[in-house]
Design a protein around this motif. Structure first.
Motif, PDB file in Angstrom:
ATOM      1  N   HIS A   1       0.839  -1.198   0.000  1.00  0.00           N
ATOM      2  CA  HIS A   1       0.000   0.000   0.000  1.00  0.00           C
ATOM      3  C   HIS A   1       0.876   1.250   0.000  1.00  0.00           C
ATOM      4  O   HIS A   1       1.940   1.274   0.619  1.00  0.00           O
ATOM      5  CB  HIS A   1      -0.900  -0.005   1.231  1.00  0.00           C
ATOM      6  CG  HIS A   1      -2.012   0.987   1.149  1.00  0.00           C
ATOM      7  ND1 HIS A   1      -1.888   2.283   1.578  1.00  0.00           N
ATOM      8  CD2 HIS A   1      -3.273   0.867   0.652  1.00  0.00           C
ATOM      9  CE1 HIS A   1      -3.032   2.922   1.374  1.00  0.00           C
ATOM     10  NE2 HIS A   1      -3.889   2.085   0.818  1.00  0.00           N
TER      11      HIS A   1
ATOM     12  N   THR B   1       0.816   3.882   1.533  1.00  0.00           N
ATOM     13  CA  THR B   1       1.161   4.515   2.810  1.00  0.00           C
ATOM     14  C   THR B   1       2.573   4.127   3.255  1.00  0.00           C
ATOM     15  O   THR B   1       3.242   4.924   3.899  1.00  0.00           O
ATOM     16  CB  THR B   1       0.181   4.131   3.944  1.00  0.00           C
ATOM     17  OG1 THR B   1       0.031   2.713   3.965  1.00  0.00           O
ATOM     18  CG2 THR B   1      -1.168   4.780   3.753  1.00  0.00           C
TER      19      THR B   1
ATOM     20  N   GLN C   1       1.341  -8.004   3.794  1.00  0.00           N
ATOM     21  CA  GLN C   1      -0.041  -7.530   3.700  1.00  0.00           C
ATOM     22  C   GLN C   1      -1.052  -8.622   3.981  1.00  0.00           C
ATOM     23  O   GLN C   1      -0.957  -9.716   3.427  1.00  0.00           O
ATOM     24  CB  GLN C   1      -0.322  -7.045   2.278  1.00  0.00           C
ATOM     25  CG  GLN C   1       0.202  -5.674   1.969  1.00  0.00           C
ATOM     26  CD  GLN C   1      -0.395  -5.123   0.677  1.00  0.00           C
ATOM     27  OE1 GLN C   1      -0.828  -3.991   0.646  1.00  0.00           O
ATOM     28  NE2 GLN C   1      -0.410  -5.904  -0.372  1.00  0.00           N
TER      29      GLN C   1
ATOM     30  N   GLY D   1      -4.473  -8.602   2.862  1.00  0.00           N
ATOM     31  CA  GLY D   1      -5.437  -7.864   2.057  1.00  0.00           C
ATOM     32  C   GLY D   1      -4.782  -6.864   1.126  1.00  0.00           C
ATOM     33  O   GLY D   1      -4.527  -5.728   1.512  1.00  0.00           O
TER      34      GLY D   1
ATOM     35  N   PHE E   1      -7.804  -3.813   6.076  1.00  0.00           N
ATOM     36  CA  PHE E   1      -9.142  -4.433   6.078  1.00  0.00           C
ATOM     37  C   PHE E   1      -9.057  -5.948   6.198  1.00  0.00           C
ATOM     38  O   PHE E   1      -9.944  -6.587   6.754  1.00  0.00           O
ATOM     39  CB  PHE E   1      -9.960  -4.024   4.839  1.00  0.00           C
ATOM     40  CG  PHE E   1      -9.327  -4.373   3.515  1.00  0.00           C
ATOM     41  CD1 PHE E   1      -8.352  -3.562   2.960  1.00  0.00           C
ATOM     42  CD2 PHE E   1      -9.706  -5.517   2.836  1.00  0.00           C
ATOM     43  CE1 PHE E   1      -7.760  -3.889   1.744  1.00  0.00           C
ATOM     44  CE2 PHE E   1      -9.114  -5.846   1.617  1.00  0.00           C
ATOM     45  CZ  PHE E   1      -8.138  -5.029   1.072  1.00  0.00           C
TER      46      PHE E   1
ATOM     47  N   ASP F   1      -7.863  -1.152  10.413  1.00  0.00           N
ATOM     48  CA  ASP F   1      -8.805  -0.043  10.496  1.00  0.00           C
ATOM     49  C   ASP F   1     -10.138  -0.538  11.015  1.00  0.00           C
ATOM     50  O   ASP F   1     -10.676  -1.522  10.508  1.00  0.00           O
ATOM     51  CB  ASP F   1      -9.046   0.553   9.092  1.00  0.00           C
ATOM     52  CG  ASP F   1      -8.136   1.726   8.791  1.00  0.00           C
ATOM     53  OD1 ASP F   1      -7.845   2.506   9.717  1.00  0.00           O
ATOM     54  OD2 ASP F   1      -7.722   1.857   7.623  1.00  0.00           O
TER      55      ASP F   1
ATOM     56  N   LYS G   1     -12.948   0.881   8.483  1.00  0.00           N
ATOM     57  CA  LYS G   1     -13.230   0.106   7.282  1.00  0.00           C
ATOM     58  C   LYS G   1     -14.236  -0.986   7.650  1.00  0.00           C
ATOM     59  O   LYS G   1     -15.417  -0.740   7.745  1.00  0.00           O
ATOM     60  CB  LYS G   1     -11.940  -0.438   6.677  1.00  0.00           C
ATOM     61  CG  LYS G   1     -11.137   0.676   5.979  1.00  0.00           C
ATOM     62  CD  LYS G   1      -9.849   0.226   5.353  1.00  0.00           C
ATOM     63  CE  LYS G   1      -9.175   1.410   4.635  1.00  0.00           C
ATOM     64  NZ  LYS G   1      -7.783   1.136   4.317  1.00  0.00           N
TER      65      LYS G   1
HETATM   66  C1  LIG Z   1      -6.825   1.915   3.738  1.00  0.00           C
HETATM   67  C2  LIG Z   1      -5.496   1.271   3.771  1.00  0.00           C
HETATM   68  C3  LIG Z   1      -4.383   1.886   4.379  1.00  0.00           C
HETATM   69  C4  LIG Z   1      -4.451   3.299   4.922  1.00  0.00           C
HETATM   70  O1  LIG Z   1      -5.409   3.395   5.906  1.00  0.00           O
HETATM   71  P1  LIG Z   1      -6.025   4.779   6.383  1.00  0.00           P
HETATM   72  O2  LIG Z   1      -7.072   4.375   7.357  1.00  0.00           O
HETATM   73  O3  LIG Z   1      -6.594   5.434   5.149  1.00  0.00           O
HETATM   74  O4  LIG Z   1      -4.936   5.582   6.984  1.00  0.00           O
HETATM   75  C5  LIG Z   1      -3.208   1.176   4.443  1.00  0.00           C
HETATM   76  N1  LIG Z   1      -3.108  -0.062   3.936  1.00  0.00           N
HETATM   77  C6  LIG Z   1      -4.140  -0.672   3.331  1.00  0.00           C
HETATM   78  C7  LIG Z   1      -3.956  -2.064   2.805  1.00  0.00           C
HETATM   79  C8  LIG Z   1      -5.374  -0.043   3.233  1.00  0.00           C
HETATM   80  O5  LIG Z   1      -6.416  -0.651   2.647  1.00  0.00           O
END
Ligand SMILES: *Cc1c(COP(=O)(O)O)cnc(C)c1O
Length: 457
Positions: free
Chosen positions: A185, A187, A230, A232, A262, A288, A291
């Motif tokens: 991801h 991030t 990961q 997901g 998720f 999260d 989510k």
């Molecule tokens: C949504 C998501 C993130 C980031 O999460 P936020 O809640 O938007 O900060 C990171 N990794 C994965 C796999 C995601 O689906």
């Protein structure tokens, strides 16, 4: 002047408007019409007024101009990103918690928040099968939870190399390598530089056709290393093979962090729990609640096995702050003052129970599988193996697929976004809401096929 009586009427009005809004979501366009956005923009123009406005009018304004300009993501036909709705119990808890206005940074600032935090974290550890003594905390989202895991990881891998990163910084430190999947991801790419580890120190591990990290291509681990896996994949929903990767990484002395924003929720379902095999052996986890647990924004959760490593990275001391007789959130997250996210999380978990949560996760996965089959039967290309809640589809050439996405978004019956998947333009469908019914799925199938038909006409 604000009096008790007037605030009661005001809050009742807020509750009534909220209920009306949710009631009407089915009839609202899933994405606001341009005219409603422009109407709001015009209404919000001008400078800060000099004089006070009556509270009832403020609420009236919000509802009249704000409500029509919202995205109907709390309803049953929003499939963008990985969004999730908000369970009624968690929305109601959020209301009450807002009135409580607790500052949840420590036990002393709010014993109630600290106790709900502890219980919600204990229930979640149990649900995910994580170690009972791991540190768990509520944060803004999976980005912040990934940050917490990586900061603890950076501390630990450097400490093992005889380096105290919090004291000495990274100048002159042993090099830290961060291994990620080729489809990690975005991030992670953002957080690694924030931790002072440049992107030049990222090693991308090749993935298979579903975006799963290939264990046979994991490089030899030398020196301080963090492996990010990961649960997901953000497009396909696929899980990295943790059973192979975690022992391999640990044998080389690496710290393993799991981005399960998720996917971690698959652990709630008996039918999907196997996807989580091996993940509990990692060192830190991010997920999260906004989510797939369907609590209101925002709410991420971080877990770290070695609570001391996390504390070394995050703890704070000041003369006016109480000293550690309790688990204080301020010592295990980047935040100080914060809202108490656990009130909503506790309410969501209590309202579903183990069984209700499993049913919600399974229902969404089954809905995704149903839609993939229906679309495939109608000649739409399904690009991923649908094993969770994610469906990735294409409608011919990149240009055609883009046209279908636009057509679908303009029809405003449901909402799906675009992505690039293995070199192709695709559309992502993420089924993650408690509010999604079979009727919603049928309407969505018809809307997608209509958009596909219209774009070919
Ligand atoms: C949504 C998501 C993130 C980031 O999460 P936020 O809640 O938007 O900060 C990171 N990794 C994965 C796999 C995601 O689906």
């Amino acid at each position: 002047m604000h009096t008790k009586g007037s605030s009661c009427a005001l809050l009742a009005d807020a509750a009534r408007r909220s209920a009306d809004y949710l009631e009407g979501l089915d009839r609202q366009p899933i994405f606001p019409r341009d005219a409603d956005i422009e109407r709001l923009r015009a209404a919000l123009g001008g400078g800060l007024p000099r004089d006070s406005a009556p509270d009832a009018e403020i609420l009236q304004f919000l509802d009249e101009y704000g409500s029509p300009a919202t995205v109907a993501s709390a309803g049953g036909r929003y499939f963008g990103f990985v969004t999730g709705g908000a369970l009624p119990a968690s929305v109601a808890a959020h209301f009450l918690a807002t009135a409580w206005d607790q500052n949840a940074f420590s036990f002393t600032s709010s014993p109630a928040a600290a106790l709900f935090d502890e219980t919600a974290i204990r229930w979640l550890r149990e649900l995910f099968g994580l170690p009972a003594d791991s540190a768990g905390s509520f944060v803004v989202g999976a980005s912040a939870a990934n940050f917490a895991g990586l900061a603890a990881a950076r501390h630990a891998v450097l400490a093992r190399a005889g380096w105290n990163v919090e004291e000495q910084g990274l100048r002159g430190a042993p090099e830290v390598t961060v291994m990620i999947g080729a489809e990690a991801h975005a991030t992670i790419n953002k957080l690694v530089p924030l931790l002072g580890i440049g992107r030049a120190h990222l090693v991308r591990v090749p993935v298979d056709g579903q975006g799963r990290m290939r264990a046979d291509r994991l490089p030899a681990i030398r020196g301080p290393t963090i492996l990010v896996i990961q649960a997901g994949n953000v497009n396909s929903g696929a899980f990295d093979p943790a059973q192979e990767l975690v022992p391999q990484a640990h044998a080389g002395g690496a710290w393993v962090h799991v981005d399960g924003a998720f996917g971690l929720w698959a652990a709630a379902s008996e039918r999907r729990r196997h996807l989580m095999n091996g993940f509990a052996g990692a060192d830190s986890w991010a997920t999260d609640a906004h989510k797939w647990l369907n609590v209101p924004y925002d709410c991420g959760i971080s877990f770290v096995r070695d609570a001391d490593a996390l504390r070394a990275a995050m703890s704070i001391s000041a003369d006016y702050l109480p000293l550690g007789q309790h688990r204080d959130a301020i010592d295990i997250t980047i935040d100080g003052s914060r809202r108490a996210r656990s009130f909503d999380v506790w309410a969501a978990l209590r309202s579903l129970g183990r069984r209700g949560l499993a049913e919600m996760i399974d229902r969404n996965c089954d809905q995704a599988a149903w839609l993939a089959e229906e679309l495939s039967a109608a000649g739409v290309e399904v690009l991923n193996e649908v094993g969770l809640n994610q469906v990735v589809v294409a409608f011919g050439s990149d240009e055609q697929t883009l046209r279908v996405i636009l057509e679908l978004q303009e029809a405003r019956t449901c909402w799906c976004g675009g992505t690039r998947w293995h070199g192709r333009q695709a559309m992502r469908i993420s089924v993650s809401s408690w509010a999604t019914t079979q009727v919603d799925m049928t309407i969505t199938r018809n809307a997608i096929l209509a958009a596909a038909g219209a774009s070919h006409a």
